[in-house]
Design a protein around this motif. Sequence first.
Motif, mmCIF file in Angstrom:
data_model
loop_
_atom_site.group_PDB
_atom_site.id
_atom_site.type_symbol
_atom_site.label_atom_id
_atom_site.label_comp_id
_atom_site.label_asym_id
_atom_site.label_seq_id
_atom_site.Cartn_x
_atom_site.Cartn_y
_atom_site.Cartn_z
ATOM 1 N N PHE A 186 -47.093 0.722 32.819
ATOM 2 C CA PHE A 186 -46.515 -0.646 32.550
ATOM 3 C C PHE A 186 -45.468 -0.706 31.499
ATOM 4 O O PHE A 186 -44.280 -1.168 31.725
ATOM 5 N N ASN A 201 -43.427 -11.501 31.960
ATOM 6 C CA ASN A 201 -43.235 -10.820 33.241
ATOM 7 C C ASN A 201 -41.765 -10.663 33.568
ATOM 8 O O ASN A 201 -40.997 -11.924 33.813
ATOM 9 N N TYR A 214 -46.313 -6.579 41.956
ATOM 10 C CA TYR A 214 -47.242 -5.659 41.112
ATOM 11 C C TYR A 214 -48.384 -5.326 41.572
ATOM 12 O O TYR A 214 -48.824 -3.986 41.566
#
Lengths: 185, 152
Positions: free
Chosen positions: A88, A113, A134
């Motif tokens: 990530f 985000n 995601y």
Amino acid sequence: MSKATSNGQQLWNKVPKANAELFALTYGALVTEVVRDADENLATVNEKLEKIGYSIGIRCVDEFLAKSNSPYCKTLAETAEVLGKTAFRMFLGIVVDVVQHSPSSFSLNFQDNPLSLFVELPENYKELEYSILYCGVIRGALEMLNYKVDCQFVKSPLKGDDTHEIKVDVKQVMSDGAGEDYQEE
Amino acid sequence: MVFLHLFIVNKSGGLIHHRALSPKAPQIGTNEWLRIGSTFHSLYAIANEASPMKLSQNKNVSGADDGIEEIQADGLVLRCLQTRTGIKFVVTAEPGTSDIDQVLREIYILYTDCALKDPFYELEMPIRCELFTTSVDALIRTMERSARLGIR
């Protein structure tokens, strides 16, 4: 700082960056296009966005493996660490907390985000899982590594929670090699 | 030191790419390459099963499981990198060629950058991306040049 975290930081420094606003707006345009295509049937929209994510996931997992040189993961807990802290970080530049629930499930918690930078969900769009992309990416990427998982958002600031939480449940670990038909008795 | 051939085998044993890396490479037709690719895939799987014990520490950082890592012969070295997603990158070279491992890892990165990011490339299908082939050629040229300079 753990190995996975520092590795993620290094990779993030190396990868080429895209403009965050352009990224968020592009994704926004994609979502509204899908909403229009699906005649505002939000269940279909969620499904489609998840599928787009899946297609991304099965491809970008290789990029991650090729560039990260992260060591072999022996347990799901290690895989979760690498996914949250290194992957990530490398692709999105965000800091993710990994929480283990059981040997076969974990959660990824994060504040920022990049996909929903400018988003407020209108009242009649409350069913829309805006960032479900995601989930698809995670499902696709883990599937290439032999994990069949269920992945969903359990918390999202767009729906009034204070943080994002993605919950991943491993349904099945597939094995490599010959299928059962070819095994010896 | 000369790199001879590169071939890439997908996870079900199909050949998805092959190319000569030097004019010195033997001329072999595509049909033969298909056969070599799937034979190698099977031998790799057999070697994996036949291995009496699993290596405790996988030596290959970006590789997957035990299997054929290297074959040495009088006139050739073959080195294989299997990724954790099951794709095999195989390079053959003249004996004494160094850095084959590094070349394999670089080719893996090129594959992810050039082939996988091409929206018209379908997974598991033959790679026909010009960008990929030119990048591979450039990589091999740089590697050979730096090796030559290193020797002098």
